[in-house]
Structure formats: C-alpha cells, structure tokens
Write an enzyme that holds these catalytic residues in place. Structure first.
Site, mmCIF file in Angstrom:
data_model
loop_
_atom_site.group_PDB
_atom_site.id
_atom_site.type_symbol
_atom_site.label_atom_id
_atom_site.label_comp_id
_atom_site.label_asym_id
_atom_site.label_seq_id
_atom_site.Cartn_x
_atom_site.Cartn_y
_atom_site.Cartn_z
ATOM 1 N N GLY A 31 30.930 19.058 -5.582
ATOM 2 C CA GLY A 31 32.035 18.847 -4.661
ATOM 3 C C GLY A 31 31.715 19.370 -3.283
ATOM 4 O O GLY A 31 30.592 19.174 -2.785
ATOM 5 N N ILE A 52 35.433 24.667 -1.690
ATOM 6 C CA ILE A 52 35.773 24.982 -3.087
ATOM 7 C C ILE A 52 34.606 25.684 -3.772
ATOM 8 O O ILE A 52 34.802 26.561 -4.617
ATOM 9 C CB ILE A 52 36.117 23.701 -3.875
ATOM 10 C CG1 ILE A 52 37.183 22.909 -3.145
ATOM 11 C CG2 ILE A 52 36.562 24.022 -5.291
ATOM 12 C CD1 ILE A 52 38.548 23.542 -3.162
ATOM 13 N N GLU A 107 26.475 21.586 -6.629
ATOM 14 C CA GLU A 107 25.937 20.356 -6.057
ATOM 15 C C GLU A 107 26.887 19.939 -4.945
ATOM 16 O O GLU A 107 27.982 19.436 -5.222
ATOM 17 C CB GLU A 107 25.847 19.273 -7.139
ATOM 18 C CG GLU A 107 24.858 19.592 -8.251
ATOM 19 C CD GLU A 107 23.460 19.077 -7.941
ATOM 20 O OE1 GLU A 107 23.340 18.045 -7.265
ATOM 21 O OE2 GLU A 107 22.481 19.729 -8.368
ATOM 22 N N CYS A 144 27.431 11.897 -1.776
ATOM 23 C CA CYS A 144 26.829 13.087 -1.177
ATOM 24 C C CYS A 144 25.472 12.814 -0.547
ATOM 25 O O CYS A 144 25.039 13.541 0.335
ATOM 26 C CB CYS A 144 26.702 14.181 -2.230
ATOM 27 S SG CYS A 144 25.939 13.580 -3.740
#
Lengths: 489, 491
Positions: B200, B204, B222, B257
């Site tokens: 994410g 967070i 990741e 990503c």
C-alpha cells in the site's frame, strides 16, 4: 550539540551521495585500515577490555579480536565476488532479455552496539557495512567506556572520517541519533530497547536488524561414554562462565537434564570449574567481571530470592566492591522465580531436572524463542525433534557459542530474540540492496501485448504466461480456436 | 422472498485475539507444517481459480471496471503461475541447505533449515486486489504458515468474493479472511504476529511498522513512489511508446505501484515523443478514450477528486498536450499527457497513481540521473529507453530503485527469478517465486559438532601458548598452526 550532530550526519549523507564509498578501492582501503588497527592496537584493546569487563586477554582474543581479524580477512578475500552482480535464470519467453541482481549499498547506516563484546559487536557489523559500500555511524555502549573511547579516538586515525564516524554517549545521544533518517539501523542489545529502535525506525520506514537475546537452554542428554560426558561438561562450563561470565546473548542460560543424571552432572560440573578456574576462581583472572553495579544488584537479587537461595549447590559468593560473582550452580529453582523467567546474563547456572529428556522439547516450546538452542546428545531421534519442533535463531548440537565463529551460517534471532541476520557474507547482504535489473531488446515484441483487446489476444497471452509454446504456435497458425469468450462487456 | 436481517458482528480486539488464538493453536498442532497440507492448499487455490474465473473477473470489473484481459492475465494468470511454480518447486525449497564449515568450528557439519514463521498477517491493496492478496498467501502457504488475509475495503466486491472463496476452498482452521476497514485493521495490528506483509502507501506503512515494533514483528512493506522513465533519442520510438503505454494505461489505468509515473527526455526529442504517444494512444484506445472498454476507471470519487486536483492546478492545466477529458459520473479520466509542468507542482511531488503522464524536458539525457536522485526518495522501479550502452551502464550505476528495466516497463514483475520489492521509501523486503517462500520462512542455522576434536585452547586456564595456537587456528593457515604447536610463533 544537537545541531552539530544533525549537520555532521547531513555531511555524511552528502559524502555518500558523491559516491565516495562505492568504489571497490575505497572499501578495500578501509578494510585494510581496520585490519591494521586490529594489529597495531591489539594490546590497548586487551587493556580496554580488561578495564571495562575484567576480560582475560586470551578470552578477548578468542571472542573478539581473533574473530574480527578473521572477518576482515574474509571480507577482503571475497569482496570482489560479493560485489559482483548475479544473473537470474530466465524463462525462454524472455528471449533476448537478460536479468541480474546488482548489489548496491543502502546509503548511510547506523550501528548501535552493546557493552558485553564492545569491540566485536561494534566492528563485526562495521566490516560488513563498509564492504557493502555504506557510510557508517557507530554508537558504542557507554557502559564499556574504555572501549568506547578507544574506538572514538583511534578509528578516526585509520578510517575515512567523512564517511565513518563514531559517536560516543548514553541514551540521550542514542535518542538523538535515532531521530535522524537512516537507510538502515543495526542494533544489538535488549528487547526493550529493540522495540524503541524499531518504533523510531518506523517513522522513516528504515529497515532494521535487531540482534537481541532470550534464555538459551542447553539440553544435556544422558551420555553413555565418559569421554563424551567430559567434553559436554567442559563445553557447557566453558561456554557459561568463560565467555564474559555468562553476559552474552548466546550464553547457556540454563541446563535441562534427566533427574537420574543430574547428580552426576552437578559433580562433574563442580570438578570442571575447579580444573578450569582453580580452587579460587577469582584468582585465576579468567572469569570476567559484572559490567556495573546495576547488573550486579540485579544478579544478586536473582539468587538472594528466598525461594531460590537454597537451591545453590556451588558458588554463590559475591564481591560488590569488585563487581565479582563466582561461578554458581543451582538445582531446580522454582520455575516462576525471576532467575527462571528473565534472561540471566551472568555466571549463575540453574539446572532443571525432568523425568525424561524428551520433556525438554515442550519445556522449550512454552517459552519465548531464544537466539540459540543447545543440545548435547547422540540420540538421532531427539536431534531431529529438536530441529523440527523447537524454534530459535540457531540450533547447535554438542557444543555452545561456537556458532558465533562460523561465517557460513546466518547468525540472528526470531521472535523475541530478534530479526535479521549477519556474519560472513550475511553481513554484506544485510547492508545491501539487491536491485533487480531486467533488460530487453527492441526486437521481439508480441503484438498481442497491446490493446484493443479481443479473444484472440487473450488466448495468446494466456498461453504465453503458461509458457505453453506449442499452444501459442497453434493459435498463431489458426489451428486452435480460442476457448475463451469475453464475459463482461 | 423475505429478506433476512443479519446482525453483523463487530470485529474488534476481542475478535482479533480469538482469530489469532485459533490460528496459533492450529499452527502449534502442526497442521500447516506438512508438505501434504501445503500441497493440497495450493492445489485447491488453482481449482478455485479454474472454477471461478468469471466471478473474479466480474468482481474486478465491479471494483475497478478492469478490462477482462487485464483481470485474466495480470491477476489470474499471474497468480496461477505463482501457484504452479510453488507446487513444482516446493519440495526443493523445503529442503535444508547444506553449508560449508570452516577451520574455526572443525570438525562440524552445518545446514540452514527453513522453518515456518508461525501466524502471519497479509494486508493487501485495492488496485490488484486479487493478485496482491493471494500471491503473498501462496508464499506463506508454501512456507508452512497459518494466515490472516485482510483485503482492501476500497475494492469491496473482490474482498467479499475472496472471503467467500477462501472459506469454500481452503482450510479455514489455518487460513482466514478478515474484511473491514480502519477499525478492523487496527484490531488486527494490535495482535502479535510472526510476520506482517503490507502492500500500500507510505503513510499506512509507518502505522503498520510502528504496531509491529511493539511485538518485535518483522515486516515486509511493498510501497510505491514516482517511477521515472528516461527516454533517449535514437531508439525504436514506436516500440518504446507502446511499451510505456502498456505499463502506464495498460496497467489499471496508471493505478499500479510500478506504473511509469513521469517521463524525462531531451528538449529536442520531446515533440517526436509527444507525437508518437498521440498516435499510439489513439490506435489503442480510439478517438474517444472515455468510452474505451480497455481502460480501468478511477477506483473511487476520493481518488478521482485527488487526480483532478493534480490536473487542474493553475500552473499545470495549461501544460496539457493530449487528453484531459473527464467523466465524473463514471469516474473516468482520459489518458492525459502534460509537457514541462513546474518542478514544484503537486503533480510532480506526489505519486500520481492515475492516467496522467507528465513529460519533463532537459538539455542532455545524461542529466536525467541527477534529476531522479534529487527527489531524495527511491522509487519502486525506474525505466530507461536507449540504445546507448554507456547510458545503460550509468543508469544501473547511478539510479537506485527497487528494480530497473532497460527498454521496457513493468515486465520484471512477471519474472519469478527476480525479487520484487522496494528500497528506502518504496519499501523493505521482497517476494515472488522463491523469494516469497524465503520471506515467510525463518532460516535457522543448525550446527552439528562431534564430541571428538576438542581444542583445549578454547578453555581456561588461559596461557600464552594457547593464545599462540588460537591465533594460528583463527588465521586459518596450516603452517601457522604447525609453527604454533611447535612453539615457534609469537604469543
């Protein structure tokens, strides 16, 4: 002071960004300089270790200096190989492409070391960090002040001051350092501080290696050969009292034996202590001191506990002024007492008796995962069960502590005993980012890689991903119809 | 038919504790350790995908309007490959690795044994909700762990499908799906895990790692970053453009990503590059890309608003050279290219994660490395299109990222022999292929010593002679040892 520290660290980052620490020649020169330091300053190092911990110079060589020399030589020998990219095998579909893993330094790293092996646990990570091409800040423990100041005053004479610095100080300096941004933090110490280090690291998403501790058990099976019994007892006693007087993360914390074997064990241990340390161990100067009053009192409390003190079968005498505790053996202190719930980290050895030696497996499993499990046994079944049913950083059969000297197996913990590993090439790895690099040519593109999409392309892609070259060929030749149909439109 | 009103149980700290306890009991009982269990779970996962592909595609279409081909290939086929590889190689991965031993521990033998970690938590993302949930699960199963999977609530159709399918096909006493949002995730993070893997964003991730620190739980994070693409001149421009488009808009419409985030090229080459993009984009998505079925939509109105904010910033909106159209009702934004937006604009300072592609021009292509490094953060991936060998070498040497690709984008993701993970702000740890197995294993060193061959030098009473011999032993030279034994070396 705080502003200076921040500025110095920024300058180190600049130095790293300029690429100063990357070339093999720089790394080699630094490692050679470290080797010279270890050679030239051997006597002052012995002296400092003796001052801080009362370590005998042979113990200092065996556990710290000798191992460091071995590590730095290994790094120098293997540096080229470690720095070389490795190729990854690729599937045929990636024809005309190549892939490799390129080792690259993480950047600016922080090494925080403890007081019990103040030279060894400072320089072993430093060797790997340098070999991996990083700029390094070392913060040695203030509880071993002679060693800390030796490192702070002497390393700058040998190493590149812009890229490698030693910051001395206590918790306040440690806290300030933790608030900076690092590319990695390598911490050896207690679990309590380990949590603080990781929490601070989380703020910057800094990866950490934590080398912690926990109670390392030694399972002593009834051995039938007297030769084996001798060697086992010798190794246990040597490992317990001979390595910083039990103040080591991989010390044998307590021993598990079968009831029927226990009195033999106690007798043999008493005899072995006499052999190694004489009738008055203090006079031998071969047993290290307790590091400071705080730990001395902590250990004193463990054995003056009313439920525990009657369990002492050997030793027990203490000298507060000189911070000396003699090698002590206890039998069956209550399992809820502090000596059996906290990591001892001192020259007190509880022996716990069990009905059968196999019970040791459950005993160990019930407790937090230690850095090492030791088992002295020739029983093949027991060995297999030890490995598969217990969990620990490492398992050593028929010896203790020596795994520290091995550079082909990883050294590190799990759960409460830590995360990450090092020694040998593993140290290089822990300070390295293995960057994946894939190369393609402009030829060979699969037209079906691009939209607009249709069933035909879907089938081709499926076969490609399944490495189903024959199927691929059939579809291309129009000899196989698409089995797929669009479901959503 | 009457509707049933089900009282939905609140998943709080107590519930989280119970889940962990149940899984830990299963793990301690040894359920997940056997090769048989691991094999049957992975085989069941393959069966699950074979029997439910339309439902999976439908859920992804619900959540993201993901084109069927992207779902079939980038989510399902990739996951199937992952399962198949694990099934094929698992026995080999599970075997202890023999390690050499040296003079210092002679005589001895050593090996490195792969132990499962225990009970692991996998928190996945919304953009590849199927793949990024189950790919880590494959590794965790192969390594013999019990697992809690917490899929993203931003892709709810996939999350609830996962919950249903996992319950039906996999062993519920060892693998569970917990659905929910912030409160549920917080409850899970309060528990003690043996490993946490989070996919994410950086904000967070910090919360996850801080929670993990309380229990000394190791983590794999990741994350992402702004993945740059450097485009040199003198290349096959059509192929390069197509590959960039495939990596950008072809990957969940830029919401990936490892999507190319922005392009760096020379002032001279930019016009050709822009023209090539215009041509190929039209070829792929037609004259009205908002109506193309081959592009995912923006996942929700929050992200839609976020992207519009990037696009509509004063100094930026005038730089649009292609696209810019938007359809708020259907949450669609057309593939948009911008030329030379200011360096301090929002779009150049946060991860775009959408169909906007800024092109930054510089005088000489060699300047691109400094530009990338000047951001101070390391992205998950960086790409270079060139035929210049020296430029390729400099690229690999100077640019730090999780992974690099020369002359393509994103393909390294599909290669299981390459570890997939970030560095610095783009993450820590890696997975895919055997790296997944390793990341969910504890590599335990096992040293076997014999009772014979004890070196008296190790033990007190300490003497100068012992020191001499020890020096020689640790120095590793046979001559040194002989000399020491004969008393010919210095103490």
């Amino acid at each position: 002071m705080e502003k200076d520290l921040g500025r110095e660290i920024m300058e180190m980052r600049e130095c790293y960004r300029n690429g100063n620490t990357k070339p093999m020649s720089w790394r080699r020169s630094q490692l050679q300089a470290l080797r010279s330091f270890l050679q030239d300053y051997e006597v002052p190092i012995f002296r400092a270790l003796n001052l801080d911990l009362g370590k005998h110079y042979v113990e200092a060589f065996r556990d710290e200096v000798g191992l460091l020399k071995k590590s730095v030589n290994l790094a120098l020998n293997d540096l080229k190989r470690w720095m070389t990219s490795t190729g990854a095998k690729l599937p045929i579909i990636a024809l005309l492409s190549s892939a490799e893993l390129v080792p690259e330094p993480l950047g600016l790293v922080l090494v925080i070391s403890p007081w019990n092996f103040p030279l060894g646990l400072s320089l072993e990570p430093l060797i790997g960090a340098i070999a991996a091409g990083n700029a390094v800040v070392l913060k040695p423990s203030e509880l071993a002040p002679a060693c800390s100041s030796l490192l702070a005053n002497t390393l700058p004479k040998y190493l590149d001051n812009q890229a490698i610095k030693v910051f001395e100080g206590g918790p306040a300096v440690g806290q300030q350092l933790l608030q900076q941004k690092w590319d990695k933090i390598f911490f050896t110490g207690s679990a309590k501080v380990g949590r603080i280090v990781m929490s601070e690291a989380a703020k910057n998403l800094t990866p950490v290696t934590l080398e912690l501790g926990e109670k390392c058990p030694a399972v002593l099976d009834s051995l039938s050969w007297s030769f084996d019994k001798e060697v086992a007892i010798k190794r246990i006693i040597g490992a317990k009292y001979g390595s910083c007087a039990g103040q080591a993360c991989i010390s044998i914390d307590y021993v598990l034996v079968e009831k029927s074997f226990s009195s033999t064990v106690v007798d043999m241990m008493k005899a072995m202590i006499k052999t190694m340390y004489g009738d008055n161990p203090r006079e031998s100067h071969s047993v290290a001191r307790i590091i400071n009053k705080h730990h001395f009192l902590r250990l004193k409390n463990l054995i003056t506990d009313p439920n525990v003190k009657d369990c002492i079968v050997f030793g027990g005498s203490m000298d507060e002024d000189n911070l000396y505790i003699e090698p002590t053996i206890l039998v069956n202190p209550p399992l809820e007492s502090a000596i059996m719930t906290e990591e001892i980290f001192g020259p007190l050895l509880p022996i716990i008796t069990l009905d059968k030696i196999e019970d040791s497996i459950d005993f160990i499993k019930k407790r937090p995962k230690p850095l090492a499990v030791y088992a002295f046994t020739k029983n093949e079944d027991l060995r297999k069960r030890m490995v598969s049913e217990t969990s620990s950083g490492s398992v050593v059969f028929n010896d203790a502590i020596v795994q520290f000297a091995a550079d082909t197996i990883p050294f590190g913990g799990i759960g409460e005993s830590g995360m990450g590993k090092y020694h040998g090439k593993f140290t290089f790895d822990t300070f390295t980012h293995y960057k994946a690099v894939a190369r393609r040519s402009f030829f060979t593109d699969f037209w079906y890689r691009f939209p607009p999409w249709n069933n035909h392309k879907l089938e081709l892609l499926e076969d490609s991903y399944n490495f189903d070259y024959f199927g691929l060929l059939l579809v291309i030749l129009g000899l196989k119809r698409s089995r797929k149909t669009f479901h959503v439109n | 038919m009457g509707s049933e009103v089900e009282k939905k149980a609140v998943f709080d700290t107590e519930s989280a504790k119970e889940v962990v306890k149940e899984l830990r009991d299963s793990f301690v009982a040894g359920k997940t350790k056997t090769y048989e269990w691991r094999r049957t779970q992975l085989a069941a996962m393959l069966k699950m995908m074979d029997e439910n592909e339309p439902q999976i595609v439908a859920a992804l279409s619900d959540d993201l309007s993901k084109p069927e081909l992207e779902s079939s290939i980038y989510e399902i086929a990739m996951l199937k490959n992952s399962c198949k590889l694990a099934l094929k190689e698992m026995k080999h991965w599970m075997m202890p690795e023999k390690a050499k031993t040296s003079m210092t521990t002679f005589p001895s033998s050593a090996e490195i044994v792969s132990d499962p970690l225990g009970v692991v938590l996998i928190i996945s993302a919304w953009n590849y909700p199927f793949l990024l949930s189950l790919d880590p699960v494959v590794g965790a199963i192969a390594a013999g762990n019990a697992i809690v999977l917490k899929p993203s609530e931003i892709s709810p159709a996939t999350a609830s499908l996962l919950a249903k399918l996992v319950k039906k096909y996999l062993d519920c006493s060892c693998i569970k799906v917990v659905e929910g949002a912030v409160p549920e995730t917080t409850a899970l993070l309060e528990q003690k895990w043996d490993k946490i893997m989070y996919t994410g964003n950086g904000r967070i991730a910090r919360i996850v790692m801080a929670a993990a620190a309380k229990h000394l739980t190791p983590v794999v994070l990741e994350l992402g970053g702004k993945c740059p693409v450097i485009v040199d001149s003198g290349i096959n421009l059509q192929v390069a453009t197509r590959r960039i488009i495939a990596g950008k808009w072809g990957c969940n419409n830029g919401q990936a990503c490892i999507s190319p985030d922005y392009i760096i090229t020379t002032k001279d080459y930019a016009p050709e590059l822009v023209d090539s993009f215009k041509c190929e984009l039209e070829r792929f998505y037609g004259k009205n890309p908002l109506e193309s079925k081959d592009l995912s939509r923006i996942v929700n109105s929050n992200h839609f608003a976020r992207l519009l904010k990037l696009l509509d910033e004063d100094t930026v909106s005038s730089k649009i050279v292609y696209g810019g159209e938007r359809d708020e009702t259907n949450l669609k934004i057309a593939p948009t290219i911008l030329l030379d937006v200011p360096k301090d604009s929002l779009i150049m300072n946060e991860e775009i994660f959408g169909p906007l592609l800024p092109i930054i021009t510089i005088d000489k292509v060699e300047g691109s490395f400094d530009l990338i490094n000047s951001s101070g953060t390391k992205p998950l991936a960086a790409y270079l299109f060139t035929n210049n060998k020296k430029l390729k070498e400099k690229f690999v040497e100077k640019v730090s990222a999780g992974g690099l690709v020369v002359n393509d984008t994103t393909v390294h993701l599909a290669e299981p022999a390459l570890p997939f993970g970030g560095v610095g702000d783009s993450g820590m740890g890696a997975y895919h292929g055997k790296f997944s197995f390793d990341t969910f294993s504890h590599k335990k060193a096992v040293l076997y010593r014999s009772f014979a061959g004890d070196a008296a030098v190790r033990y007190p009473p300490y003497t100068a002679g012992k020191l001499r011999l020890m020096r020689a032993l640790l120095g590793g030279s046979i001559m040194g040892i002989i000399r020491a034994l004969l008393g010919w070396s210095k103490p």
